[in-house]
Design an enzyme around this catalytic site. Structure first.
Site, PDB file in Angstrom:
ATOM      1  N   ASP A  80      51.468  68.219 -50.269  1.00  0.00           N
ATOM      2  CA  ASP A  80      52.357  67.317 -51.015  1.00  0.00           C
ATOM      3  C   ASP A  80      53.815  67.565 -50.632  1.00  0.00           C
ATOM      4  OD1 ASP A  80      52.988  65.456 -53.063  1.00  0.00           O
ATOM      5  OD2 ASP A  80      53.283  67.083 -54.516  1.00  0.00           O
ATOM      6  N   HIS A  81      54.586  66.495 -50.509  1.00  0.00           N
ATOM      7  CA  HIS A  81      56.040  66.602 -50.279  1.00  0.00           C
ATOM      8  C   HIS A  81      56.403  67.579 -49.166  1.00  0.00           C
ATOM      9  CE1 HIS A  81      57.646  64.039 -53.398  1.00  0.00           C
ATOM     10  NE2 HIS A  81      56.850  64.584 -54.289  1.00  0.00           N
ATOM     11  N   ASP A 102      57.338  63.683 -46.343  1.00  0.00           N
ATOM     12  CA  ASP A 102      58.398  63.119 -47.175  1.00  0.00           C
ATOM     13  C   ASP A 102      59.719  63.112 -46.414  1.00  0.00           C
ATOM     14  OD1 ASP A 102      60.262  62.420 -49.029  1.00  0.00           O
ATOM     15  OD2 ASP A 102      59.676  63.900 -50.538  1.00  0.00           O
ATOM     16  N   GLU A 132      56.934  58.225 -48.261  1.00  0.00           N
ATOM     17  CA  GLU A 132      57.702  57.732 -49.411  1.00  0.00           C
ATOM     18  C   GLU A 132      58.855  56.870 -48.936  1.00  0.00           C
ATOM     19  OE1 GLU A 132      58.498  60.666 -52.412  1.00  0.00           O
ATOM     20  OE2 GLU A 132      60.486  59.852 -52.855  1.00  0.00           O
ATOM     21  N   GLY A 203      56.022  61.800 -59.971  1.00  0.00           N
ATOM     22  CA  GLY A 203      56.748  62.053 -61.206  1.00  0.00           C
ATOM     23  C   GLY A 203      56.032  61.463 -62.409  1.00  0.00           C
ATOM     24  N   ALA A 226      52.297  67.086 -62.055  1.00  0.00           N
ATOM     25  CA  ALA A 226      52.498  68.524 -61.889  1.00  0.00           C
ATOM     26  C   ALA A 226      53.104  69.149 -63.147  1.00  0.00           C
ATOM     27  CB  ALA A 226      53.407  68.797 -60.689  1.00  0.00           C
TER      28      ALA A 226
HETATM   29  O1  G3H Z   1      54.320  65.190 -56.048  1.00  0.00           O
HETATM   30  C1  G3H Z   1      54.143  65.599 -57.196  1.00  0.00           C
HETATM   31  C2  G3H Z   1      54.418  64.782 -58.356  1.00  0.00           C
HETATM   32  O2  G3H Z   1      55.246  63.732 -58.057  1.00  0.00           O
HETATM   33  C3  G3H Z   1      54.608  65.505 -59.625  1.00  0.00           C
HETATM   34  O3  G3H Z   1      55.687  65.102 -60.430  1.00  0.00           O
HETATM   35  O4  G3H Z   1      56.011  67.136 -61.818  1.00  0.00           O
HETATM   36  O5  G3H Z   1      57.002  65.005 -62.464  1.00  0.00           O
HETATM   37  O6  G3H Z   1      54.543  65.302 -62.600  1.00  0.00           O
HETATM   38  P1  G3H Z   1      55.821  65.666 -61.918  1.00  0.00           P
HETATM   39 ZN    ZN Z   2      56.286  63.949 -56.102  1.00  0.00          ZN
END
Ligand code: G3H
Ligand code: ZN
Length: 273
Positions: A80-81, A102, A132, A203, A226
């Site tokens: 991720d990211h 990303d 993204e 998010g 997360a």
């Molecule tokens: O890539 C991970 C998510 O976008 C988690 O975002 O921590 O706001 O749930 P969050």
């Molecule tokens: Zn994210």
């Protein structure tokens, strides 16, 4: 049940797919336990921030892959990211079947060029790539829901890069600890109509359950969560330590956190399905 690719999960999911971040081994165990209780496929994802925390990708990636292989439901393990191309290559070498590259902090042309290059490399190896466009705020801890992805730019971006999924900015912001994000549902529907690949909501911790359901109905597919799980973990551990001040064995309180995360994952997967 074998470790599966994220593409298999998103293709067959009737509604939303839950993608939850792994920081500790216990997150991976809890997420899989929660998915098994919901009898639903799930994505374990490891961010570049988690890699930084551990100092390396391999320990947490190999542990997550082992947890995934032992699961009773299909589980994908995803990077991720990642902003670092070398980390993408390492993830693929370790056996992760998908990555998010990303480049959203770059200007759009540089984002397209860097992402297309990563996509070409990954596709040669059968690896699925998420990218993204229109930066989702809050990665630096500052709540920033203002950015919006434009549908025609999203369609052009997907065509030029060849990505398999697209993270879009529709009102959510990373790292929210309150559930009051307001999403632009009409924009989600427009993006869904314009873009031929699954849409990803980042998010999602700050998004109320009803809005998550609505976002999925309007076309969101992969839902990244997360912070909400960290909140559940930490609150449970804090509660246990407050009521058991003489505890010494870390398993006694970490287990409580792990159970809390599993319960939240089951709940969220039911919201998304
Ligand atoms: O890539 C991970 C998510 O976008 C988690 O975002 O921590 O706001 O749930 P969050
Ligand atoms: Zn994210």
């Amino acid at each position: 049940m074998p470790l599966v690719g994220i593409g298999d999960i998103t293709r067959h999911a009737p509604a939303g797919v839950g993608a939850f971040n792994v920081i500790l081994l216990e997150h991976a165990e809890a997420i899989v336990a929660g998915a098994e209780a919901a009898d639903t496929p799930v994505v374990l994802q490891i961010s570049e921030n988690a890699v930084r925390y551990h100092g390396a990708l391999a320990p947490i990636a190999v542990a997550s892959l082992a947890v995934a292989r032992a699961a009773a439901v299909p589980v994908a393990v995803h990077l991720d990211h990642a902003t670092d191309r070398a980390l993408v290559e390492e993830a693929v070498t370790l056996g992760l079947g998908s990555v998010m590259f990303d480049a959203s902090a770059l200007d759009d042309e540089a984002n397209v060029a860097a992402t297309a290059d990563v996509v070409a490399w990954c596709h040669e190896r059968g690896v699925w790539v998420e990218a993204e466009l229109g930066e989702v705020g809050g990665k630096d801890g500052v709540h920033a829901p203002g950015a919006r992805t434009k549908p025609h730019e999203a369609a052009d971006y997907v065509a030029r890069t060849g990505v398999d999924a697209l993270a879009v900015a529709v009102g959510s912001s990373h790292a929210m600890t309150t559930k009051d994000a307001v999403l632009d549902l009409d924009l989600i529907a427009e993006l869904h109509a314009a873009v031929p690949v699954p849409l990803v909501l980042h998010g999602s911790s700050g998004v109320p359950d009803d809005t998550l359901r609505a976002a999925v109905r309007h076309g969101m597919k992969k839902i990244n969560i997360a912070t909400h799980l960290n909140k559940a973990f930490t609150e449970a551990v804090r509660g246990h330590l407050d009521t058991h001040p003489s505890v010494v064995d870390s398993r006694a309180y970490v287990r409580v956190g792990r159970d809390a995360v599993a319960r939240e994952v089951t709940h969220l997967l039911n919201v998304l399905s």
